[in-house]
Design an enzyme around this catalytic site. Structure first.
Site, PDB file in Angstrom:
ATOM      1  N   HIS A 118       0.811  -1.222   0.000  1.00 17.70           N
ATOM      2  CA  HIS A 118       0.000   0.000   0.000  1.00 17.70           C
ATOM      3  C   HIS A 118       0.841   1.268   0.000  1.00 17.70           C
ATOM      4  CE1 HIS A 118      -3.622  -2.452   1.709  1.00 17.70           C
ATOM      5  NE2 HIS A 118      -3.446  -2.622   0.418  1.00 17.70           N
ATOM      6  N   THR A 195      -3.988  -7.949  11.024  1.00 20.13           N
ATOM      7  CA  THR A 195      -4.766  -7.390   9.924  1.00 20.13           C
ATOM      8  C   THR A 195      -6.210  -7.849  10.033  1.00 20.13           C
ATOM      9  OG1 THR A 195      -5.034  -7.290   7.516  1.00 20.13           O
ATOM     10  CG2 THR A 195      -3.882  -9.220   8.379  1.00 20.13           C
TER      11      THR A 195
HETATM   12  P1  NAD Z   1      -7.109  -2.492  10.316  1.00 22.17           P
HETATM   13  O1  NAD Z   1      -6.975  -1.201  11.072  1.00 22.17           O
HETATM   14  O2  NAD Z   1      -8.299  -2.714   9.477  1.00 22.17           O
HETATM   15  O3  NAD Z   1      -7.012  -3.725  11.341  1.00 22.17           O
HETATM   16  C1  NAD Z   1      -6.038  -3.792  12.338  1.00 22.17           C
HETATM   17  C2  NAD Z   1      -6.100  -5.153  13.000  1.00 22.17           C
HETATM   18  O4  NAD Z   1      -5.052  -5.196  13.967  1.00 22.17           O
HETATM   19  C3  NAD Z   1      -7.393  -5.453  13.736  1.00 22.17           C
HETATM   20  O5  NAD Z   1      -7.849  -6.743  13.369  1.00 22.17           O
HETATM   21  C4  NAD Z   1      -6.987  -5.418  15.223  1.00 22.17           C
HETATM   22  O6  NAD Z   1      -7.728  -6.327  16.006  1.00 22.17           O
HETATM   23  C5  NAD Z   1      -5.541  -5.826  15.123  1.00 22.17           C
HETATM   24  N1  NAD Z   1      -4.685  -5.414  16.243  1.00 22.17           N
HETATM   25  C6  NAD Z   1      -4.835  -4.377  17.098  1.00 22.17           C
HETATM   26  N2  NAD Z   1      -3.815  -4.352  17.990  1.00 22.17           N
HETATM   27  C7  NAD Z   1      -3.008  -5.392  17.693  1.00 22.17           C
HETATM   28  C8  NAD Z   1      -1.803  -5.918  18.263  1.00 22.17           C
HETATM   29  N3  NAD Z   1      -1.207  -5.347  19.313  1.00 22.17           N
HETATM   30  N4  NAD Z   1      -1.265  -7.019  17.694  1.00 22.17           N
HETATM   31  C9  NAD Z   1      -1.844  -7.625  16.626  1.00 22.17           C
HETATM   32  N5  NAD Z   1      -2.991  -7.171  16.060  1.00 22.17           N
HETATM   33  C10 NAD Z   1      -3.559  -6.085  16.584  1.00 22.17           C
HETATM   34  O7  NAD Z   1      -5.777  -2.583   9.466  1.00 22.17           O
HETATM   35  P2  NAD Z   1      -5.379  -3.394   8.171  1.00 22.17           P
HETATM   36  O8  NAD Z   1      -5.947  -4.766   8.212  1.00 22.17           O
HETATM   37  O9  NAD Z   1      -3.926  -3.189   8.027  1.00 22.17           O
HETATM   38  O10 NAD Z   1      -6.103  -2.683   6.927  1.00 22.17           O
HETATM   39  C11 NAD Z   1      -6.481  -1.377   6.836  1.00 22.17           C
HETATM   40  C12 NAD Z   1      -5.622  -0.459   5.966  1.00 22.17           C
HETATM   41  O11 NAD Z   1      -5.147   0.557   6.817  1.00 22.17           O
HETATM   42  C13 NAD Z   1      -4.405  -1.006   5.319  1.00 22.17           C
HETATM   43  O12 NAD Z   1      -4.516  -0.736   3.976  1.00 22.17           O
HETATM   44  C14 NAD Z   1      -3.229  -0.197   5.855  1.00 22.17           C
HETATM   45  O13 NAD Z   1      -2.430   0.256   4.770  1.00 22.17           O
HETATM   46  C15 NAD Z   1      -3.856   0.993   6.499  1.00 22.17           C
HETATM   47  N6  NAD Z   1      -3.219   1.446   7.759  1.00 22.17           N
HETATM   48  C16 NAD Z   1      -1.858   1.402   7.924  1.00 22.17           C
HETATM   49  C17 NAD Z   1      -1.270   1.807   9.140  1.00 22.17           C
HETATM   50  C18 NAD Z   1       0.245   1.759   9.282  1.00 22.17           C
HETATM   51  O14 NAD Z   1       0.956   1.870   8.296  1.00 22.17           O
HETATM   52  N7  NAD Z   1       0.800   1.564  10.499  1.00 22.17           N
HETATM   53  C19 NAD Z   1      -2.084   2.268  10.180  1.00 22.17           C
HETATM   54  C20 NAD Z   1      -3.493   2.315   9.970  1.00 22.17           C
HETATM   55  C21 NAD Z   1      -4.035   1.890   8.766  1.00 22.17           C
END
Ligand code: NAD
Ligand code: ZN
Length: 255
Positions: A118, A195
């Site tokens: 992404h 994820t």
């Molecule tokens: P999402 O926000 O949809 O899901 C996050 C998942 O992480 C959830 O299922 C949650 O239960 C889990 N989670 C929370 N804390 C956790 C932990 N300590 N350990 C393991 N899991 C944990 O995110 P996604 O599935 O990556 O998809 C959404 C989109 O958001 C992606 O396209 C991504 O590019 C983008 N995104 C990226 C970032 C980043 O780069 N750090 C941050 C937010 C969103």
């Protein structure tokens, strides 16, 4: 639960894919999408900010949100999950890290050749001509929560500079997608970490791996249903990854 047969599968794997989502960076203080919008950002839906229409409709609002996120990443440090993943590379013949994250915490923990499905917060480009734009790395000036910031202008065509991330409705970078897909179809162990599995086509990768007979393991503190052939390890990414390494490879400290 990490069974001895799962630990053995990992120990004997020839090619491991680690597939990460926002949850892998949650313990570094980078909000996931679900809890991304704190404070003043609560007024907005992230899906509404992450489109090219949103950027064109209100460039300063959209750019301000991405600058806020970029600065949060600059101030953050990799967590135990990022370090365990980098460590795993030295324990198995081949490891491919495929991330949906737009931060650089895998790289800063020592992972190499990370596949960014992404894009990245750190590689903005002109929305009109595509020319790359360099942003300051200063981490001291966290923009205020909810700030509007006018995007910089492209030095070639004076179009607006946009974030280098893949927005909803956009194609994934072709090279990243083909490398990620090939790795998913070739690996024998596929670890899906933090994820929610709802953003496609990325969410297809665990299914592809499973279809080719890989051992698929999901790590998430929030329980969700997986098929009887998959494994689910409930807990934070750092704890579960460090336990998995310990179970598979013995009691070596994870750097
Ligand atoms: P999402 O926000 O949809 O899901 C996050 C998942 O992480 C959830 O299922 C949650 O239960 C889990 N989670 C929370 N804390 C956790 C932990 N300590 N350990 C393991 N899991 C944990 O995110 P996604 O599935 O990556 O998809 C959404 C989109 O958001 C992606 O396209 C991504 O590019 C983008 N995104 C990226 C970032 C980043 O780069 N750090 C941050 C937010 C969103
Ligand atoms: Zn331009």
């Amino acid at each position: 639960m990490i069974t001895s047969s799962l630990a053995e599968r990992l120990r004997e794997a020839q090619h491991v894919v680690v597939f990460t989502g926002a949850g892998a960076s949650a313990e570094s203080g980078i909000p996931t999408f679900r809890d991304a919008l704190t404070g003043l950002w609560e007024r907005f839906d992230p899906a509404q900010l992450a489109t090219s229409d949103a950027f064109r409709a209100d460039p300063s609002l959209c750019w301000g949100w991405y600058e806020w996120r970029r600065h949060k990443v600059l101030q953050a440090q990799p967590n135990g999950a990022h370090f365990a993943i980098a460590e795993l590379a030295s324990r198995v013949p081949k490891l491919t890290v495929v991330t949906q994250n737009v931060d650089d915490l895998h790289e800063r923990a020592g992972s190499q050749n990370v596949v960014h499905l992404h894009g990245s917060l750190h590689s903005p480009r002109c929305i009109d001509c595509g020319q790359a734009h360099t942003l300051s790395l200063a981490s001291d000036a966290l923009p205020g929560d909810g700030s509007r910031i006018e995007p910089p202008r492209c030095s070639a065509c004076s179009g607006y500079v946009r974030p280098g991330v893949v927005w909803f409705g956009e194609m994934l970078p072709e090279g990243a997608w083909s490398v990620g897909l090939a790795a998913a179809e070739e690996c024998d162990v596929f670890l899906s970490i933090g994820t929610s599995g709802i953003v496609y086509p990325a969410a297809e990768l665990p299914l592809r791996a499973l279809g080719r007979g890989a051992t698929v393991v999901h790590i998430n503190p929030a329980q969700f249903k997986v098929s009887s052939q998959e494994h689910f390890l409930q807990g934070p990414a750092s704890v579960m990854m460090q336990s998995l390494l310990r179970e598979a490879f013995g009691d070596h400290p994870v750097s």
